[in-house]
Design a protein around this motif. Structure first.
Motif, mmCIF file in Angstrom:
data_model
loop_
_atom_site.group_PDB
_atom_site.id
_atom_site.type_symbol
_atom_site.label_atom_id
_atom_site.label_comp_id
_atom_site.label_asym_id
_atom_site.label_seq_id
_atom_site.Cartn_x
_atom_site.Cartn_y
_atom_site.Cartn_z
ATOM 1 N N UNK A 95 0.824 -1.209 0.000
ATOM 2 C CA UNK A 95 0.000 0.000 0.000
ATOM 3 C C UNK A 95 0.859 1.260 0.000
ATOM 4 N N UNK A 96 2.015 1.220 0.668
ATOM 5 C CA UNK A 96 2.910 2.376 0.666
ATOM 6 C C UNK A 96 3.450 2.678 -0.715
ATOM 7 N N UNK A 97 3.872 1.632 -1.445
ATOM 8 C CA UNK A 97 4.388 1.837 -2.802
ATOM 9 C C UNK A 97 3.287 2.364 -3.719
ATOM 10 N N UNK A 98 2.078 1.789 -3.616
ATOM 11 C CA UNK A 98 0.965 2.247 -4.449
ATOM 12 C C UNK A 98 0.614 3.700 -4.131
ATOM 13 N N UNK A 99 0.622 4.035 -2.855
ATOM 14 C CA UNK A 99 0.273 5.402 -2.450
ATOM 15 C C UNK A 99 1.276 6.415 -2.989
ATOM 16 N N UNK A 100 2.560 6.157 -2.802
ATOM 17 C CA UNK A 100 3.567 7.111 -3.258
ATOM 18 C C UNK A 100 3.643 7.152 -4.783
ATOM 19 N N UNK A 101 3.364 6.027 -5.441
ATOM 20 C CA UNK A 101 3.340 6.032 -6.895
ATOM 21 C C UNK A 101 2.190 6.902 -7.407
ATOM 22 N N UNK A 102 1.012 6.765 -6.795
ATOM 23 C CA UNK A 102 -0.123 7.591 -7.205
ATOM 24 C C UNK A 102 0.117 9.057 -6.876
ATOM 25 N N UNK A 141 9.162 -0.722 -13.711
ATOM 26 C CA UNK A 141 7.702 -0.814 -13.669
ATOM 27 C C UNK A 141 7.214 -1.145 -12.264
ATOM 28 N N UNK A 142 6.411 -0.251 -11.690
ATOM 29 C CA UNK A 142 6.021 -0.406 -10.301
ATOM 30 C C UNK A 142 5.106 -1.606 -10.099
ATOM 31 N N UNK A 143 4.170 -1.827 -11.041
ATOM 32 C CA UNK A 143 3.195 -2.900 -10.839
ATOM 33 C C UNK A 143 3.834 -4.269 -10.968
ATOM 34 N N UNK A 144 4.887 -4.397 -11.760
ATOM 35 C CA UNK A 144 5.538 -5.696 -11.910
ATOM 36 C C UNK A 144 6.293 -6.098 -10.648
ATOM 37 N N UNK A 145 6.756 -5.107 -9.887
ATOM 38 C CA UNK A 145 7.522 -5.424 -8.686
ATOM 39 C C UNK A 145 6.691 -5.579 -7.433
ATOM 40 N N UNK A 146 5.396 -5.259 -7.492
ATOM 41 C CA UNK A 146 4.573 -5.322 -6.294
ATOM 42 C C UNK A 146 4.401 -6.762 -5.815
ATOM 43 N N UNK A 147 4.272 -7.708 -6.756
ATOM 44 C CA UNK A 147 4.121 -9.116 -6.374
ATOM 45 C C UNK A 147 5.365 -9.608 -5.632
ATOM 46 N N UNK A 148 6.549 -9.296 -6.182
ATOM 47 C CA UNK A 148 7.782 -9.683 -5.496
ATOM 48 C C UNK A 148 7.883 -9.029 -4.128
ATOM 49 N N UNK A 149 7.484 -7.761 -4.058
ATOM 50 C CA UNK A 149 7.531 -7.040 -2.788
ATOM 51 C C UNK A 149 6.632 -7.699 -1.753
#
Length: 253
Positions: free
Chosen positions: A38-45, A87-95
């Motif tokens: 959620x932190x990565x998604x928030x800062x990306x948005x 690419x942020x979305x590709x790394x979210x699964x690994x994260x």
């Protein structure tokens, strides 16, 4: 047989045991994973807007040219600021899987320590490389690298997978994480590749030190207990509740 035992050990240590912990603890065992995602998604948005991009840069933008205290202050937030060239979305699964497996297998506190320590190791080592300057058998970096934005959770992800593979004795997972980082740094030598290698090295050191410190602590505890037993001092301090009652009063044996 060796390959079969290795695969079984990795399957049990990396998959079965964390799944059991997840069944026992429920979603509370995935707090760090959800917070990281959620932190990565928030800062990306937030960074998609001009004003938000300025805010993200001021609170989480880390560069080697910044004063060290300011860089250290921004480093925890920089873990959630995705790198601009990835690419942020590709790394979210690994994260998510990195923090989830680490939190279930290692515990929340140790997961945070490993993630932050490996990220900080890369940030500080880059400063040393820039200070060395070009040359030094390829270890030094030119001064303009200090202007490159150094953010993202990739170093923490690599560090967590590496640490987990070492403490759980999973050579296949280690080859897929640490080995892939070595290959990446050879094929595409850049700042991120170097930091990933540093994260792998820092995670290995932390894992080895953790095992040795635990064995040293156990050995020291056994030695102290043996010395205490031989001294006879334990007779002066009987366990609570031990003794016999005579005349309404408890007397030591």
């Amino acid at each position: 047989m060796f390959v079969g035992r290795t695969l079984y050990g990795e399957w049990y240590g990396i998959v079965v045991d964390p799944v059991r912990q997840l069944v026992r603890r429920g979603l509370s065992g995935l707090v760090l994973a959800f917070v990281a995602v959620f932190g990565v998604i928030f800062f990306h948005a937030l960074a998609q807007h001009p004003t938000g991009a300025v805010i993200v840069r001021l609170i989480g933008g880390v560069k080697a040219c910044l004063p060290l205290p300011l860089a250290l202050l921004r480093t925890p937030v920089s873990l959630y600021v995705p790198a601009l060239d990835l690419p942020v979305w590709a790394g979210i699964t690994q994260l998510f899987f990195a923090f989830a497996l680490a939190e279930l297998a290692l515990g929340r506190a140790r997961t945070l320590v490993v993630a932050y320590a490996t990220t900080l190791a890369g940030t500080l080592t880059v400063r040393v490389m820039i200070a060395l300057g070009p040359g030094w058998w390829g270890l030094g970096l030119p001064p303009e690298i200090g202007q490159v934005l150094d953010t993202g959770p990739s170093a923490a992800v690599v560090g967590l997978f590496t640490y987990l593979s070492v403490v759980r004795r999973a050579p296949i997972v280690f080859a897929l994480t640490g080995g892939s980082m070595v290959w990446e740094s050879i094929v595409k030598p850049n700042l991120a590749g170097r930091e990933h290698l540093i994260a792998v090295g820092a995670a290995i050191v932390l894992a080895v030190l953790h095992g040795r410190c635990r064995r040293l602590r156990d050995s020291l505890g056994a030695l102290l207990f043996s010395a205490w037993s031989r001294s006879g001092l334990e007779r002066l301090f009987p366990p609570r509740g031990e003794g016999r009652t005579q005349g309404g009063r408890t007397q030591p044996r």
